[in-house]
Design a protein around this motif. Sequence first.
Motif, PDB file in Angstrom:
ATOM      1  N   ALA A  46      13.479   2.167 -25.768  1.00  0.00           N
ATOM      2  CA  ALA A  46      13.451   3.619 -25.572  1.00  0.00           C
ATOM      3  C   ALA A  46      12.649   3.990 -24.332  1.00  0.00           C
ATOM      4  CB  ALA A  46      12.865   4.296 -26.816  1.00  0.00           C
ATOM      5  N   LEU A  47      11.535   3.289 -24.086  1.00  0.00           N
ATOM      6  CA  LEU A  47      10.718   3.568 -22.906  1.00  0.00           C
ATOM      7  C   LEU A  47      11.450   3.200 -21.625  1.00  0.00           C
ATOM      8  CD1 LEU A  47       7.972   4.381 -21.703  1.00  0.00           C
ATOM      9  CD2 LEU A  47       7.220   2.015 -22.030  1.00  0.00           C
ATOM     10  N   SER A  48      12.274   2.160 -21.683  1.00  0.00           N
ATOM     11  CA  SER A  48      12.963   1.694 -20.481  1.00  0.00           C
ATOM     12  C   SER A  48      13.923   2.745 -19.926  1.00  0.00           C
ATOM     13  CB  SER A  48      13.733   0.408 -20.771  1.00  0.00           C
ATOM     14  OG  SER A  48      14.806   0.651 -21.674  1.00  0.00           O
ATOM     15  N   ASP A  49      14.410   3.666 -20.781  1.00  0.00           N
ATOM     16  CA  ASP A  49      15.320   4.714 -20.291  1.00  0.00           C
ATOM     17  C   ASP A  49      14.612   5.669 -19.336  1.00  0.00           C
ATOM     18  OD1 ASP A  49      17.504   3.754 -21.694  1.00  0.00           O
ATOM     19  OD2 ASP A  49      17.087   4.970 -23.469  1.00  0.00           O
ATOM     20  N   TYR A  50      13.281   5.694 -19.374  1.00  0.00           N
ATOM     21  CA  TYR A  50      12.538   6.578 -18.476  1.00  0.00           C
ATOM     22  C   TYR A  50      11.909   5.811 -17.309  1.00  0.00           C
ATOM     23  CZ  TYR A  50      11.563  11.561 -18.480  1.00  0.00           C
ATOM     24  OH  TYR A  50      11.604  12.910 -18.226  1.00  0.00           O
ATOM     25  N   LEU A  51      12.166   4.520 -17.218  1.00  0.00           N
ATOM     26  CA  LEU A  51      11.659   3.715 -16.115  1.00  0.00           C
ATOM     27  C   LEU A  51      12.715   3.584 -15.017  1.00  0.00           C
ATOM     28  CD1 LEU A  51       9.895   0.877 -18.139  1.00  0.00           C
ATOM     29  CD2 LEU A  51       8.841   2.884 -17.056  1.00  0.00           C
ATOM     30  N   PRO A  52      12.298   3.255 -13.779  1.00  0.00           N
ATOM     31  CA  PRO A  52      13.272   3.111 -12.682  1.00  0.00           C
ATOM     32  C   PRO A  52      14.302   2.017 -12.995  1.00  0.00           C
ATOM     33  CG  PRO A  52      11.029   3.177 -11.834  1.00  0.00           C
ATOM     34  CD  PRO A  52      10.913   3.042 -13.307  1.00  0.00           C
ATOM     35  N   LYS A  53      15.521   2.247 -12.522  1.00  0.00           N
ATOM     36  CA  LYS A  53      16.600   1.270 -12.697  1.00  0.00           C
ATOM     37  C   LYS A  53      17.164   0.932 -11.322  1.00  0.00           C
ATOM     38  CE  LYS A  53      17.896   3.405 -17.090  1.00  0.00           C
ATOM     39  NZ  LYS A  53      16.914   4.506 -16.937  1.00  0.00           N
ATOM     40  N   ILE A  54      17.323  -0.326 -11.053  1.00  0.00           N
ATOM     41  CA  ILE A  54      17.880  -0.793  -9.777  1.00  0.00           C
ATOM     42  C   ILE A  54      19.155  -1.558 -10.074  1.00  0.00           C
ATOM     43  CG2 ILE A  54      17.504  -2.247  -7.755  1.00  0.00           C
ATOM     44  CD1 ILE A  54      14.537  -1.746  -8.026  1.00  0.00           C
ATOM     45  N   SER A  55      20.212  -1.202  -9.319  1.00  0.00           N
ATOM     46  CA  SER A  55      21.498  -1.877  -9.512  1.00  0.00           C
ATOM     47  C   SER A  55      22.025  -2.344  -8.156  1.00  0.00           C
ATOM     48  CB  SER A  55      22.514  -0.942 -10.176  1.00  0.00           C
ATOM     49  OG  SER A  55      22.718   0.224  -9.380  1.00  0.00           O
ATOM     50  N   LEU A  56      22.677  -3.481  -8.164  1.00  0.00           N
ATOM     51  CA  LEU A  56      23.306  -4.040  -6.961  1.00  0.00           C
ATOM     52  C   LEU A  56      24.813  -4.059  -7.175  1.00  0.00           C
ATOM     53  CD1 LEU A  56      20.942  -7.088  -6.289  1.00  0.00           C
ATOM     54  CD2 LEU A  56      20.917  -4.872  -5.146  1.00  0.00           C
ATOM     55  N   THR A  57      25.543  -3.651  -6.129  1.00  0.00           N
ATOM     56  CA  THR A  57      27.000  -3.608  -6.214  1.00  0.00           C
ATOM     57  C   THR A  57      27.587  -4.253  -4.963  1.00  0.00           C
ATOM     58  OG1 THR A  57      26.901  -1.536  -7.458  1.00  0.00           O
ATOM     59  CG2 THR A  57      29.026  -2.130  -6.507  1.00  0.00           C
ATOM     60  N   GLY A  58      28.572  -5.089  -5.117  1.00  0.00           N
ATOM     61  CA  GLY A  58      29.254  -5.713  -3.971  1.00  0.00           C
ATOM     62  C   GLY A  58      30.750  -5.789  -4.220  1.00  0.00           C
ATOM     63  N   THR A  59      31.547  -5.470  -3.205  1.00  0.00           N
ATOM     64  CA  THR A  59      33.009  -5.531  -3.337  1.00  0.00           C
ATOM     65  C   THR A  59      33.618  -6.191  -2.101  1.00  0.00           C
ATOM     66  OG1 THR A  59      33.318  -3.332  -2.325  1.00  0.00           O
ATOM     67  CG2 THR A  59      33.087  -3.430  -4.734  1.00  0.00           C
ATOM     68  N   LEU A  60      34.760  -6.845  -2.330  1.00  0.00           N
ATOM     69  CA  LEU A  60      35.574  -7.414  -1.248  1.00  0.00           C
ATOM     70  C   LEU A  60      37.017  -7.043  -1.538  1.00  0.00           C
ATOM     71  CD1 LEU A  60      36.239  -9.238   1.177  1.00  0.00           C
ATOM     72  CD2 LEU A  60      36.243 -11.173  -0.423  1.00  0.00           C
ATOM     73  N   ASP A  61      37.611  -6.250  -0.637  1.00  0.00           N
ATOM     74  CA  ASP A  61      39.000  -5.807  -0.803  1.00  0.00           C
ATOM     75  C   ASP A  61      39.902  -6.510   0.201  1.00  0.00           C
ATOM     76  OD1 ASP A  61      38.307  -4.038  -2.802  1.00  0.00           O
ATOM     77  OD2 ASP A  61      37.965  -2.375  -1.409  1.00  0.00           O
ATOM     78  N   ASP A  62      40.995  -7.038  -0.317  1.00  0.00           N
ATOM     79  CA  ASP A  62      42.060  -7.582   0.538  1.00  0.00           C
ATOM     80  C   ASP A  62      43.218  -6.605   0.454  1.00  0.00           C
ATOM     81  OD1 ASP A  62      44.020  -8.913   1.878  1.00  0.00           O
ATOM     82  OD2 ASP A  62      43.943 -10.749   0.654  1.00  0.00           O
ATOM     83  N   ASN A  63      43.318  -5.725   1.472  1.00  0.00           N
ATOM     84  CA  ASN A  63      44.357  -4.692   1.474  1.00  0.00           C
ATOM     85  C   ASN A  63      45.694  -5.317   1.861  1.00  0.00           C
ATOM     86  OD1 ASN A  63      42.524  -2.445   0.929  1.00  0.00           O
ATOM     87  ND2 ASN A  63      41.716  -2.870   2.971  1.00  0.00           N
ATOM     88  N   LEU A  64      46.469  -5.718   0.887  1.00  0.00           N
ATOM     89  CA  LEU A  64      47.763  -6.365   1.150  1.00  0.00           C
ATOM     90  C   LEU A  64      48.659  -5.449   1.989  1.00  0.00           C
ATOM     91  CD1 LEU A  64      48.379  -7.911  -2.373  1.00  0.00           C
ATOM     92  CD2 LEU A  64      47.367  -8.994  -0.356  1.00  0.00           C
TER      93      LEU A  64
END
Length: 434
Positions: A46-64
Motif C-alpha cells: 500500500a505504501l509503494s503506491d505513493y512512492l516514485p515509480k520508474i519504468s523503462l520502455t524500448g521498441t524496435l519497429d520494422d515498417n514493412l
Amino acid sequence: MYLLPFPLFAQTWGLKDCIEYGLKNNRNTIVYENEKKAADAKAKEALSDYLPKISLTGTLDDNLKVQESIIPAGVFGPTDIRVAFSQKYNTNGSAQLDQTIYDQSLLNGLKANKYSRQQADLNVKQSQETIIYNIGNAYYQIYVYREQLRLLKSNLETYRKQMEVYKLQVEKGVTLKKDLDKVTVDYNNAVSQIRVSESNLALAENQLKYEMGFPMASELPVDSVSQKDVMPVVLKTPGNTSFEVGNRVDYQLSTVNSKLLEIDQQRIKAGWLPKLTGYARYGANGFGSTIGPAFSELNAYSAVGLKLSIPLFDFFKRNAQYSQAKYKSLNAIENLKLDEGKYTLEYENARTKMVKAESSLESDKRNIELAQSVFKTTDLQFRKGVENLTEWLNAQNSIKESQNNYLNSLYSYLQARLDLEKASGGLKTFYTSL
C-alpha cells in the motif's frame, strides 16, 4: 548415579511445560505468524503506491510498408505530394519517473495499514489462546482419567481380596458358590471399566500430543505428581468479579474490523476527488533504411509535466460501492454491541458454572469419604456375621457411585475453570501464573 534408574532423570511435563511447548510447535502458530508477515508485506504494498515509480520502455519497429502522408496541392506545388515521415526501421527508448502528488483514496488506504497489523497480531494472540485452552483441556482429561484409574484399581483390589476369602469358604463348604459369583461379577465389571479408562487415557494423551505439536510416536511423560495440587490452586470465585469486554480478543478483532470497514468507506468516497501525478521522461529515437543507423544515430528528447485526473462519469458505480461499504460499516458497529452483550453473557454463565462446579466438587468429595466410612462399618459387621453379602455389595456400589459423581464433578470443575478464563479473556494470564 549410573546405578539409578533412567526414568529419574527423564523430563516430566507439567501443564505449563506442555503449553510452552505447544505455543512454539503447534502448526497453527506457524500459520498465523505467516499471516502476520503477509500483513506487513501488504502494508508495504500500500505504501509503494505513493512512492516514485520508474519504468523503462524500448521498441524496435520494422515498417514493412512505410506509412505515407499527403501534403495537399497548393502548399509546395500544384499537385499533391506523398511524403513518408518515417523510415523502414524505427527505434525508441525512454525512461519515465511517475510520482503521485495527491490521491486521497491512497492516503486513506495507508491508514488501514495500522489496523491490518493489529488484526494480524490479534489473530496470533487468538491462536495462542486456542492452543492454551485445548492443551489445558486435554491435560485435565488425562488427570481425570488417571484419577479414575486409581479409584477403579482400589475397588478392584477390594473385590480381589473378598474373592480370595470366598474361594476359601467355598472350598470348606461354609459359603455358597453363588455368593462368590456375585463378587466375581463385580470384579470382572471393574476389570472392564479399567480397560475402558486406560483406552480413554491413551486417547487423551494422543490428543494432548496433537494440540502441542508433539511427535505422536514419542513418549510424553505427563507429570502426575504436581496434579495433586490441581484442586487447591483456584480460590473461591469472588461474587463481585468485574468483567471487561475489551479483554476478549474476539471483541478486539471485531473492533479492528469495524475500523477497517470505516476506512474502506472513506477510501471509496475519496475516489470522487481529483488525482494529481507528476512525471519526468527522458528518451531517444532513431530512424534508418537499414537497422544499423536506427541504433547508431539516436535523437534524444525529454519532458516533465503534471497529470490531473478528475473522474466524471462513474458516479453510479462508485455510489453503489460506497453504499455497500457504508452499510457494512454500520453492521459492524451493531455487531460490536451484540458481541458486548454476548461476551458478557458468556462470562456470567461461565462464572455461575464455576461456582456450581466448586460446590458440587466439594460435596461429592465429602460424599466419597462418607461412603467409605459406611463401607468400613459394613465390612466390619459383615466379617462378624452381622451383615449379609448383599449389604456389603450395596455399600461397595455406593462407593463406586460416589466416585463416578466425584469424577464427573472434577471434570466439570476443571472445564469450568478453563471456560471462565476464556470468557474473561485471561487465558494468557492463566498460563503465566502456572
